[in-house]
Scaffold this motif. Structure first.
Motif, short mmCIF file in Angstrom:
data_model
loop_
_atom_site.label_atom_id
_atom_site.label_comp_id
_atom_site.label_asym_id
_atom_site.label_seq_id
_atom_site.Cartn_x
_atom_site.Cartn_y
_atom_site.Cartn_z
N LEU A 22 11.87 -3.77 -1.11
CA LEU A 22 10.60 -3.15 -1.33
C LEU A 22 9.34 -4.36 -1.75
O LEU A 22 8.55 -4.02 -1.19
CB LEU A 22 10.49 -1.92 -2.25
CG LEU A 22 9.14 -1.23 -2.38
CD1 LEU A 22 8.93 -0.51 -1.18
CD2 LEU A 22 9.61 0.03 -3.42
N LEU A 23 9.83 -4.87 -2.66
CA LEU A 23 8.87 -5.90 -3.01
C LEU A 23 8.35 -6.83 -2.18
O LEU A 23 7.27 -7.30 -1.82
CB LEU A 23 9.44 -6.68 -4.58
CG LEU A 23 9.36 -5.69 -5.74
CD1 LEU A 23 10.16 -6.53 -6.79
CD2 LEU A 23 7.96 -5.27 -6.03
N LEU A 26 5.98 -5.39 0.30
CA LEU A 26 4.74 -5.26 -0.06
C LEU A 26 4.00 -6.43 -0.39
O LEU A 26 2.85 -6.73 0.12
CB LEU A 26 4.75 -4.47 -1.70
CG LEU A 26 5.19 -3.08 -1.58
CD1 LEU A 26 5.57 -2.77 -3.12
CD2 LEU A 26 4.04 -2.30 -1.06
N ARG A 29 2.76 -7.95 2.97
CA ARG A 29 1.25 -7.21 3.42
C ARG A 29 0.40 -7.75 2.67
O ARG A 29 -1.01 -7.69 3.29
CB ARG A 29 1.53 -5.58 3.06
CG ARG A 29 2.66 -5.19 4.05
CD ARG A 29 2.04 -3.57 4.20
NE ARG A 29 3.11 -3.04 5.21
CZ ARG A 29 2.76 -2.85 6.59
NH1 ARG A 29 1.33 -3.17 6.92
NH2 ARG A 29 3.60 -2.49 7.25
N LEU A 30 0.34 -8.16 1.21
CA LEU A 30 -0.71 -8.76 0.63
C LEU A 30 -1.05 -9.98 0.90
O LEU A 30 -2.07 -10.36 1.03
CB LEU A 30 -0.07 -8.35 -0.92
CG LEU A 30 -0.29 -7.25 -1.62
CD1 LEU A 30 0.18 -7.23 -3.10
CD2 LEU A 30 -1.58 -6.51 -1.41
N LEU A 41 5.43 -0.23 6.81
CA LEU A 41 5.97 -0.65 5.54
C LEU A 41 7.51 -0.08 5.42
O LEU A 41 8.36 -0.98 4.71
CB LEU A 41 5.07 -0.15 4.17
CG LEU A 41 5.59 -0.54 3.05
CD1 LEU A 41 5.35 -1.97 2.76
CD2 LEU A 41 4.91 0.17 1.71
N THR A 45 10.93 -2.42 5.02
CA THR A 45 11.79 -2.22 3.78
C THR A 45 13.01 -1.76 4.15
O THR A 45 14.07 -2.44 3.60
CB THR A 45 11.14 -1.10 2.81
OG1 THR A 45 9.85 -1.46 2.47
CG2 THR A 45 11.84 -0.95 1.66
#
Length: 91
Positions: A22-23, A26, A29-30, A41, A45
């Motif tokens: 998950l991290l 995320l 994407r950032l 997403l 994941t």
């Protein structure tokens, strides 16, 4: 062990895989904004989670126990490779 204890042990075994997956999705994407993501997403994941769970399962099979640092290193390598190949970064 009763079924509740087995479920708790399984969830605790897979928790690092879910957290890293998950991290990673995320943060990808950032920090990688210049590339259009082809997957959602949750798909990223999920794919990363399967790769991480595979790494932990292989570590459990190879060492015969959970929690070895080599298993967690393999988890990071499998997750990074999964994210890299899913993002089509070889082009």
């Amino acid at each position: 062990m009763d079924p509740i204890d087995v479920l708790i042990h399984l969830l605790n075994f897979l928790a690092p895989a879910l957290g890293v997956a998950l991290l990673l999705a995320l943060f990808a994407r950032l920090f990688v904004r210049n590339r259009a993501s082809t997957r959602s997403l949750w798909t990223q994941t999920g794919v990363n989670f399967v790769a991480c769970a595979l790494a932990l399962g292989l570590g459990l099979w190879f060492f015969g126990r959970d929690g070895k640092m080599a298993s967690y290193a393999a988890l990071v390598v499998f997750a990074a490779t999964s994210q890299w190949s899913g993002g089509r970064s070889w082009r």
